[in-house]
Design a protein around this motif. Structure first.
Motif, PDB file in Angstrom:
ATOM      1  N   ILE A 133       0.824  -1.146  -0.065  1.00 36.39           N
ATOM      2  CA  ILE A 133       0.101  -0.066  -0.124  1.00 36.39           C
ATOM      3  C   ILE A 133       0.787   1.288   0.050  1.00 36.39           C
ATOM      4  O   ILE A 133       0.854   2.320  -0.760  1.00 36.39           O
ATOM      5  N   LEU A 134       1.863   1.071   0.679  1.00 35.96           N
ATOM      6  CA  LEU A 134       2.684   2.513   0.908  1.00 35.96           C
ATOM      7  C   LEU A 134       3.529   2.685  -0.455  1.00 35.96           C
ATOM      8  O   LEU A 134       3.788   3.912  -0.766  1.00 35.96           O
ATOM      9  N   LYS A 136       2.087   1.855  -3.721  1.00 33.85           N
ATOM     10  CA  LYS A 136       1.465   1.724  -4.653  1.00 33.85           C
ATOM     11  C   LYS A 136       0.435   2.993  -4.643  1.00 33.85           C
ATOM     12  O   LYS A 136       0.586   4.054  -5.283  1.00 33.85           O
ATOM     13  N   GLN A 137      -0.223   2.891  -3.440  1.00 37.82           N
ATOM     14  CA  GLN A 137      -1.414   4.016  -3.289  1.00 37.82           C
ATOM     15  C   GLN A 137      -0.755   5.154  -2.744  1.00 37.82           C
ATOM     16  O   GLN A 137      -1.208   6.271  -3.122  1.00 37.82           O
ATOM     17  N   TYR A 138       0.170   5.121  -1.780  1.00 34.21           N
ATOM     18  CA  TYR A 138       0.636   6.235  -1.341  1.00 34.21           C
ATOM     19  C   TYR A 138       2.060   6.461  -1.699  1.00 34.21           C
ATOM     20  O   TYR A 138       2.921   6.915  -0.896  1.00 34.21           O
ATOM     21  N   PRO A 141       2.948  10.753  -1.417  1.00 35.43           N
ATOM     22  CA  PRO A 141       3.347  11.088  -0.022  1.00 35.43           C
ATOM     23  C   PRO A 141       4.533  10.569   0.309  1.00 35.43           C
ATOM     24  O   PRO A 141       5.249  11.120   1.278  1.00 35.43           O
ATOM     25  N   PHE A 142       5.038   9.324   0.081  1.00 34.94           N
ATOM     26  CA  PHE A 142       6.215   8.669   0.637  1.00 34.94           C
ATOM     27  C   PHE A 142       7.540   9.403  -0.003  1.00 34.94           C
ATOM     28  O   PHE A 142       8.206   9.793   0.551  1.00 34.94           O
TER      29      PHE A 142
ATOM     30  N   SER B  49      -7.697   2.507  13.362  1.00 33.43           N
ATOM     31  CA  SER B  49      -7.422   1.516  12.097  1.00 33.43           C
ATOM     32  C   SER B  49      -7.664   0.267  12.370  1.00 33.43           C
ATOM     33  O   SER B  49      -7.914  -0.900  11.567  1.00 33.43           O
ATOM     34  N   ASP B  58      -5.378   2.100   6.402  1.00 33.67           N
ATOM     35  CA  ASP B  58      -4.693   3.436   6.135  1.00 33.67           C
ATOM     36  C   ASP B  58      -4.336   4.198   7.344  1.00 33.67           C
ATOM     37  O   ASP B  58      -3.512   5.066   7.370  1.00 33.67           O
ATOM     38  N   ILE B  61      -0.636   3.952   7.901  1.00 35.55           N
ATOM     39  CA  ILE B  61       0.198   4.308   7.171  1.00 35.55           C
ATOM     40  C   ILE B  61       0.049   5.876   7.208  1.00 35.55           C
ATOM     41  O   ILE B  61       1.126   6.702   7.317  1.00 35.55           O
ATOM     42  N   PHE B  62      -0.768   6.275   7.837  1.00 37.08           N
ATOM     43  CA  PHE B  62      -0.971   8.024   8.214  1.00 37.08           C
ATOM     44  C   PHE B  62       0.017   8.021   9.280  1.00 37.08           C
ATOM     45  O   PHE B  62       0.731   9.025   9.605  1.00 37.08           O
ATOM     46  N   PHE B  65       3.614   8.608   8.310  1.00 37.40           N
ATOM     47  CA  PHE B  65       4.018   9.958   7.904  1.00 37.40           C
ATOM     48  C   PHE B  65       3.802  10.886   9.123  1.00 37.40           C
ATOM     49  O   PHE B  65       4.714  11.735   9.162  1.00 37.40           O
TER      50      PHE B  65
END
Lengths: 165, 101
Positions: A133-134, A136-138, A141-142, B49, B58, B61-62, B65
């Protein structure tokens, strides 16, 4: 369920106690160790929430990096004499009252809202899933986070370097 | 384990961090109280989550960041603090009353 509750109680008591000692201790090393203790307990709570990779990241960055950064920060700027022994001033009472009312409001909201229960039990996400996910989708932002880290690194060096005479 | 206990723990940690920000004079303490508040927010994200109405990856993932941004903030904040300390010879936040270099 029971073992989870037991582990959660112990870890949360450790986390809150570490935070309180962080604010109340006078010596620098006690402060740093209690803050690291709080971060470790939060990593344990991430384990309870089945976010294993995040728990490891928490131990690496917070308990490892930020605690050391804090020790450096306190030792490079020596605290003024007599500042911890100052009497409890009126603005501290005001902030304490504000925070207690804020806390009561938050607690009322949390406990008044309907109990959220997940629709279905999901299996805990694996590291492989997080990575896919990190990246591909994000992905954008990465990459932005990498640029942010580079800018912060350069900025910290430029700000903290001694002026050339 | 209910979601509310995790949210309550995060609220307690957030309030302790907020008290540190509002009442401490040492600027290093301010910086790391902000880190404590950010940790409370991360705990909320992870709890939602896992145990929210729609469990989703998600939130984790947040949180990655947020941790990245918090680390960058701590590094830059400490650098600013050290250069201010060289100029003003104090680490008390209420002595910093000028933006002029």
């Amino acid at each position: 369920m029971n073992a989870e509750f037991f582990a959660f109680s112990i870890l949360s008591v450790f986390a809150i106690g570490g935070a309180v000692f962080f604010l109340n201790s006078v010596r620098v090393m006690h402060m740093a160790i209690s803050l690291a203790f709080t971060f470790f307990s939060l990593a344990g709570i991430y384990f309870l929430l089945q976010a294993e990779f995040l728990a490891v990241v928490q131990v690496l960055i917070y308990a490892g990096g930020i605690s050391i950064l804090m020790i450096f920060g306190i030792m490079l700027t020596k605290p003024e004499e007599g500042s911890p022994g100052r009497s409890f001033q009126y603005h501290q009472w005001i902030s304490l009252a504000t925070i207690i009312s804020f806390f009561v409001i938050i607690m009322v909201i949390i406990y008044q809202s309907p109990i959220f229960t997940p629709a279905e039990k999901v299996s805990s996400p694996s590291v492989q899933q997080i990575g896919s996910i990190l990246f591909k989708q994000y992905a954008i932002p990465f990459e932005l986070a990498s640029i942010l880290l580079l800018v912060a690194l350069i900025g910290a060096i430029v700000l903290a370097r001694k002026e050339q005479k | 384990m209910y979601l509310t206990s995790y949210l309550a723990l995060a609220a307690i940690l957030f309030c302790i961090g907020l008290y540190g920000v509002l009442s401490k004079r040492n600027a290093v303490m301010l910086l790391f109280s902000v880190e404590l508040m950010l940790n409370a927010v991360n705990l909320n994200l992870v709890a939602f989550s896992r145990l929210g109405l729609f469990p989703n990856i998600d939130g984790q993932i947040f949180t990655f960041f947020t941790i990245t941004v918090a680390a960058a903030e701590a590094a830059v904040g400490l650098a600013i603090l050290i250069s201010l300390y060289r100029k003003k010879e104090t680490a008390e936040a209420d002595q910093y009353n000028s933006l002029k270099g």
